[in-house]
Design an enzyme around this catalytic site. Structure first.
Site, PDB file in Angstrom:
ATOM      1  CG  HIS A  18       9.102  42.209  -8.066  1.00  0.00           C
ATOM      2  ND1 HIS A  18       8.625  43.387  -8.609  1.00  0.00           N
ATOM      3  CD2 HIS A  18      10.308  42.519  -7.524  1.00  0.00           C
ATOM      4  CE1 HIS A  18       9.487  44.359  -8.375  1.00  0.00           C
ATOM      5  NE2 HIS A  18      10.525  43.855  -7.736  1.00  0.00           N
ATOM      6  CG  HIS A  21      11.015  43.433 -12.014  1.00  0.00           C
ATOM      7  ND1 HIS A  21      11.154  42.574 -10.957  1.00  0.00           N
ATOM      8  CD2 HIS A  21      12.062  44.292 -11.935  1.00  0.00           C
ATOM      9  CE1 HIS A  21      12.228  42.892 -10.261  1.00  0.00           C
ATOM     10  NE2 HIS A  21      12.803  43.939 -10.830  1.00  0.00           N
ATOM     11  CB  CYS A 126      21.790  50.985   3.476  1.00  0.00           C
ATOM     12  SG  CYS A 126      20.508  49.731   3.199  1.00  0.00           S
ATOM     13  CB  CYS A 129      20.072  51.977  -0.206  1.00  0.00           C
ATOM     14  SG  CYS A 129      18.656  52.130   0.873  1.00  0.00           S
ATOM     15  CB  CYS A 143      18.239  51.521   5.950  1.00  0.00           C
ATOM     16  SG  CYS A 143      17.460  51.786   4.345  1.00  0.00           S
ATOM     17  CG  HIS A 146      16.756  48.044   2.538  1.00  0.00           C
ATOM     18  ND1 HIS A 146      17.156  49.211   1.936  1.00  0.00           N
ATOM     19  CD2 HIS A 146      16.393  47.203   1.544  1.00  0.00           C
ATOM     20  CE1 HIS A 146      17.065  49.077   0.625  1.00  0.00           C
ATOM     21  NE2 HIS A 146      16.607  47.883   0.354  1.00  0.00           N
ATOM     22  CE  LYS A 296       7.637  47.377   0.261  1.00  0.00           C
ATOM     23  NZ  LYS A 296       8.876  47.479   0.930  1.00  0.00           N
ATOM     24  CE  LYS A 299      10.211  35.523  -0.974  1.00  0.00           C
ATOM     25  NZ  LYS A 299      11.671  35.723  -0.963  1.00  0.00           N
TER      26      LYS A 299
HETATM   27 ZN   LIG Z   1      18.504  50.647   2.654  1.00  0.00          ZN
END
Ligand SMILES: [Zn+2]
Length: 484
Positions: A18, A21, A126, A129, A143, A146, A296, A299
């Site tokens: 993405h 990267h 998690c 993570c 979390c 996430h 951010k 999708k």
């Molecule tokens: Zn997490």
């Protein structure tokens, strides 16, 4: 020492590349190309992190093996490395035999130093993570990264005595022996250290997670994915086989990473190396995230920008320039098509492209294409280079490019002020030669400064203003495709 070992973080292999990267790959490529231009003997590492729970789960969902999933995504990263024009030396994969043997060897060294112990562990894990979380890390029992509830786990793990290293790591970071750039990230990390380092689970039972590197002498356990992944920087040099490259290139000069993985690189990794009595990396450069129109990328918001699509439509020069010039290398930055077009038109086409084109065609017209030398810009060029070097060496690519673009702007105003076409009319040949010669020097400096940034275009510029004969080629920066 002339060697320069520079690593990017290896990409997690559960998905393709993405924008984040692409940003990191281009930053690493720019800094290593720059280091090479300074005569350094560079090793530039990129690669894939291919074990862990997320890989295991994703492959199960897709009904393929984790190795197939890893192969598929590794190919996507190889492809984008090519279309971005990267000049990396190493593409390591953590499923490579060389890596697995190296990771096991490093484990044994840490074990022999007595830094592992077994413990029954109960905690909140998690898998997003790949880390155990504490109650106080959670927000409304989720979390915070996430937004999902962590799993309650109870299992036998092997623990690494990370707590033994807190004081030493603090000393190293405070004194910049382990340099963290930018300094805002260093401060953040030091305040994290103040809470104290706790021992960390470094293995998972194979019955729970079959996809990982087996722990030496505990074949019922696989290595914690971070222990496995961090080792890559060393194993890729041939640590398993005592390759002479290890003695030559280790320690790493720079680890380039994202802001979300600082504690793994600045705490876990140095502690592992100290336990194994190996030299520590010298610097950690931390980049930010790329947002899309201020949000951010996600999708659900439908604002995900694909680096592959940009590369297909606009080519590597346009995307590389945007990522290095618009996004601060040491902070978050934003992508928008509007800024992308503005920057391309204002800086690449109208400032740099325009200057090069004008200078070359006037040179061709008035001086038969012989590139002369002039001294009017010598001081300005020296100053621009001074600033450029200082910024490049401090992980401030965007600011280094500010000096380059400023010089190009000065070149354009110098054309307006000195009006070479009037000098040609007046047949003031001496002044004309000096003015065009000075402009050629500016174009050459700009070409050199752009070399690590947009190597394709820079090469064209430098060929065109070669000392022998001026060549007028196609436009350096063709018009952008119209967007629907
Ligand atoms: Zn997490």
């Amino acid at each position: 020492m002339n060697k320069f070992y520079f690593t990017n973080a290896i990409a997690y292999a559960n998905a393709g590349p993405h924008m984040g990267h692409a940003l990191e790959l281009v930053q690493g490529d720019c800094l290593t190309r720059y280091a090479r231009s300074q005569g350094k003997d560079v090793q530039f590492l990129i690669g894939m992190d291919e074990h862990g729970t997320k890989m295991h789960k994703k492959a199960q969902e897709r009904g393929i093996s984790p190795q197939e999933l890893a192969d598929e995504n590794a190919q996507l990263f190889r492809d984008i490395a090519k279309t971005l024009g990267l000049a990396h030396d190493i593409f390591i994969r953590t499923t490579d035999d060389l890596h697995k043997r190296g990771a096991r060897k490093l484990w044994k060294m840490i074990d022999e130093a007595g830094k592992f112990y077994e413990k029954e562990y109960e905690g909140l894990y998690c898998s997003g993570c790949e880390a155990f979380l504490l109650e106080k890390d959670l927000i409304e029992s989720l979390c915070p990264h996430h937004k999902s509830p962590p799993e309650e786990l109870k299992e036998k793990n092997i623990f690494f005595k990370l707590s033994d290293y807190g004081d030493e790591i603090r000393r190293l970071v405070e004194s910049d022996e382990l340099l963290i750039l930018p300094s805002s990230r260093k401060k953040e990390f030091l305040s994290f250290l103040r809470e104290g380092l706790k021992d960390v689970s470094f293995s998972r039972p194979k019955s729970v997670l079959p996809w990982g590197i087996e722990v030496p002498s505990h074949e019922d356990q696989v290595m914690y994915v971070w222990c496995d992944a961090l080792s890559n920087y060393l194993t890729a040099l041939g640590y398993a086989d005592d390759d002479p490259k290890v003695a030559y290139f280790w320690p790493a000069d720079v680890h380039l990473i994202g802001k979300d993985i600082v504690r793994f690189h600045a705490a876990y990794w140095p502690a592992m190396l100290m336990a194994a009595r190996l030299p520590l990396p010298k610097a950690i450069y931390v980049h930010g995230f790329v947002t899309s129109n201020g949000h951010k990328m996600s999708k659900s918001l439908g604002n995900v920008v694909s680096p592959n699509e940009l590369l297909k439509d606009y080519g590597q020069d346009a995307l590389r320039y945007y990522l290095l010039r618009e996004i601060p290398s040491d902070d978050d930055g934003d992508f928008s098509y509007d800024r992308f077009e503005i920057l391309y038109k204002d800086e690449l086409q109208n400032t740099i492209g325009n200057l090069i084109r004008r200078v070359l065609s006037m040179n061709k017209k008035y001086l038969n294409g012989v590139a002369l030398k002039g001294e009017d810009f010598d001081e300005a060029i020296d100053m621009a280079w001074g600033e450029y070097h200082e910024k490049m060496q401090n992980f401030q690519i965007r600011q280094a490019l500010e000096s380059m673009i400023e010089l190009a702007r000065e070149g354009n105003s110098y054309v307006e002020i000195n009006k070479p076409w009037l000098l040609a009319k007046k047949e003031d040949k001496k002044r004309l030669e000096e003015v065009l010669g000075s402009l050629i020097s500016v174009c050459r400096a700009i070409g050199e400064m752009l070399r690590p940034v947009i190597p394709l275009a820079a090469e064209k510029i430098l060929n065109q203003v070669a000392s022998e004969e001026i060549i007028l080629g196609d436009p350096l920066f063709p018009p952008l495709l119209e967007r629907e």
